[in-house]
Enzyme design. Structure first.
Site, short mmCIF file in Angstrom:
data_model
loop_
_atom_site.label_atom_id
_atom_site.label_comp_id
_atom_site.label_asym_id
_atom_site.label_seq_id
_atom_site.Cartn_x
_atom_site.Cartn_y
_atom_site.Cartn_z
N ALA A 1 -6.75 -15.20 -5.99
CA ALA A 1 -6.94 -14.24 -4.90
C ALA A 1 -8.40 -14.18 -4.48
O ALA A 1 -9.30 -14.56 -5.23
CB ALA A 1 -6.47 -12.86 -5.33
N SER B 1 -11.27 -0.47 -0.32
CA SER B 1 -9.95 -0.53 0.32
C SER B 1 -10.05 -0.97 1.77
O SER B 1 -9.17 -1.67 2.29
CB SER B 1 -9.26 0.83 0.28
OG SER B 1 -8.77 1.13 -1.00
N ASP C 1 -15.54 -12.07 -4.96
CA ASP C 1 -15.83 -13.34 -4.30
C ASP C 1 -16.72 -13.14 -3.08
O ASP C 1 -17.57 -13.98 -2.77
CB ASP C 1 -14.54 -14.02 -3.85
CG ASP C 1 -13.64 -14.38 -5.01
OD1 ASP C 1 -14.04 -15.24 -5.81
OD2 ASP C 1 -12.55 -13.79 -5.13
N ASP D 1 10.51 0.28 0.95
CA ASP D 1 9.94 1.25 0.01
C ASP D 1 10.20 0.81 -1.42
O ASP D 1 11.31 0.42 -1.78
CB ASP D 1 10.56 2.63 0.24
CG ASP D 1 10.15 3.62 -0.83
OD1 ASP D 1 8.92 3.84 -0.96
OD2 ASP D 1 11.02 4.14 -1.54
N HIS E 1 -4.11 6.09 4.26
CA HIS E 1 -4.65 4.89 3.63
C HIS E 1 -4.02 3.63 4.23
O HIS E 1 -4.71 2.81 4.84
CB HIS E 1 -4.39 4.94 2.13
CG HIS E 1 -5.25 4.01 1.32
ND1 HIS E 1 -4.82 2.79 0.89
CD2 HIS E 1 -6.52 4.15 0.86
CE1 HIS E 1 -5.77 2.18 0.19
NE2 HIS E 1 -6.82 2.99 0.15
N ASP F 1 0.84 -1.20 0.00
CA ASP F 1 0.00 0.00 0.00
C ASP F 1 0.87 1.25 0.00
O ASP F 1 1.96 1.25 -0.55
CB ASP F 1 -0.94 -0.04 1.23
CG ASP F 1 -2.25 0.68 0.98
OD1 ASP F 1 -2.30 1.90 1.20
OD2 ASP F 1 -3.21 0.03 0.56
#
Length: 443
Positions: free
Chosen positions: A203, A262, A234, A77, A93, A58
């Site tokens: 996923a 998110s 899903d 990073d 976030h 993220d």
């Protein structure tokens, strides 16, 4: 056809009754999004995720936040600016997502898996900009460093050049590293399956629910268009007015709220972390296929954006009265709203008067062969939810010949998708069949 390793699950329950019967369990988790999804019931069975490493790919995480102090064990990073903290303005976030998963500010904010450890892969800079290489390398870094769960709440729209490759990478790490990848579909009110991570086969793609009791899909949450053969998401989870650990806690209040898929995805990621922790302690499989199938079999059917009840996208009753479907999920909510309490009960095989049968099986299937799972004696009025899941197999080619898996390498599907079916039989007579030829699951 090569032998696959699918998972077959059956749970028989009235999940609403199950939830009502356990609602009195005391817990510090009072947020509506957690109470609605029965997180406290799950923690009572599974524990708090201790020992599970969860990767958050993220925009960085503020490791000094009171709810996250001590949780971040590894950071890197991938943006090139050398920072690993959350530099987004305002609430932020990545810090909010980390709090949903592993927050542990006693008396104020407790996450779904407060005992979990966090791997922080920063792929988004302060302006919210990221490139495909950062996303891919962040995912591969997390897998190589032992993360058991990966949360990806940064998507790639269909017009980006490397969407197909990034979805292949997600499928590769799921199978190669046995890492459950959980991703947020976008908030564009458009096709979920054409993007990253919705285009991944292996996923768990998560959509969002509106805040009014979290029983209805939020209007902005991506879904399956009529033209989409595959069905995503899903699952769905609460995704509006979600309580978050705030990035700007030093100068404002430590907690705020946020909207979007998110913040729905990390509710599911935290639950998987709890399941993985319990699985290790009780010598149960923690394979991503099993996690996905448990989550979907235990989901609670809710309502779509227009208020319609859950329904399979394409199914019919034949002349013999048998239900048949080739698109077995709902176009907006998939298998339904995540139910952490029911998932915990199914995974741990905990029976009670409301749920007399909880069973799952990990095993191999081959072409033209069947596996039977005996449900015992079924009674009139029982609801049966079942999911079979298998992998899309992806291979890696070391294109730059450096011996390291990175985003510049080649990833490709190396065998055709398998196509299994799932049937429910009562007294030897088939009454329902799922025969989706497009995806890697039946429901």
């Amino acid at each position: 056809m090569p032998v696959k390793r699918p998972f077959i699950l059956q749970s028989i329950a009235s999940l609403a009754l199950l939830s009502a019967s356990q609602a009195a369990i005391a817990s510090p988790i009072l947020t509506p999004e957690f109470s609605t999804t029965h997180v406290s019931q799950a923690q009572a069975i599974l524990g708090n995720g201790r020992g599970t490493l969860v990767a958050i790919v993220d925009g960085g995480i503020d490791a000094d936040h009171p709810a996250l102090h001590g949780s971040i064990v590894l950071s890197r990073d991938f943006t090139g600016d050398g920072l690993t903290t959350d530099t987004a303005p305002g609430i932020g976030h990545g810090t909010g997502i980390a709090g949903i998963i592993a927050g542990h500010d006693s008396g104020y904010y407790i996450g779904v898996a407060p005992g979990a450890s966090i791997l922080n892969a920063r792929i988004t800079d302060a302006s919210g900009i990221f490139d495909d290489n950062a996303v891919g390398n962040g995912i591969l870094y997390a897998a190589a460093h032992g993360a058991k769960v990966l949360n990806l709440s940064q998507g790639e729209p269909s017009n980006r050049p490397n969407v197909a490759k990034l979805n292949l990478i997600l499928d590769y790490v799921s199978e190669r590293y046995s890492m459950t990848t959980v991703g947020a579909v976008a908030n564009a009110n458009n096709s979920a399956v054409l993007d990253v991570p919705g285009g991944s086969f292996n996923a768990v793609a998560v959509g969002s629910l509106a805040s009014s009791r979290f029983r209805q899909v939020r209007g902005t949450s991506d879904y399956s268009l009529p033209s989409d053969l595959r069905t995503k998401p899903d699952l769905v989870a609460p995704g509006q007015t979600i309580n978050l650990a705030a990035n700007n806690w030093q100068t404002a209040t430590p907690y705020g709220t946020g909207d979007g898929t998110s913040f729905a995805a990390p509710i599911v990621s935290g639950l998987v972390a709890d399941m993985a922790s319990y699985g290790r302690a009780h010598r149960l499989p923690t394979d991503p296929l099993l996690m996905r199938a448990v989550l979907m079999s235990s989901a609670d059917k809710v309502f779509t954006f227009d208020g319609s009840p859950w329904s399979a996208r394409k199914g019919s009753v034949d002349r013999t009265g048998r239900w048949q479907t080739i698109q077995p999920l709902d176009s907006e909510q998939g298998a339904g709203r995540v139910d952490a309490g029911a998932a915990a009960q199914l995974y741990a095989r905990k029976r009670d008067s409301a749920t007399p049968v909880v069973a799952w099986h990990e095993g191999a299937l081959a072409q033209q062969r069947a596996f039977d799972l005996d449900l015992g004696n079924l009674l009139a009025g029982m609801r049966v939810d079942a999911t079979t899941a298998w992998q899309r197999h992806v291979t890696w080619a070391d294109s730059n010949r450096n011996g390291v898996v990175d985003v510049n390498d080649g990833f490709s599907q190396n065998v055709p998708l398998s196509d299994f079916s799932l049937s429910l039989k009562v007294n030897g007579v088939t009454i329902a069949t799922s025969q989706d030829p497009y995806d890697t699951l039946q429901h």
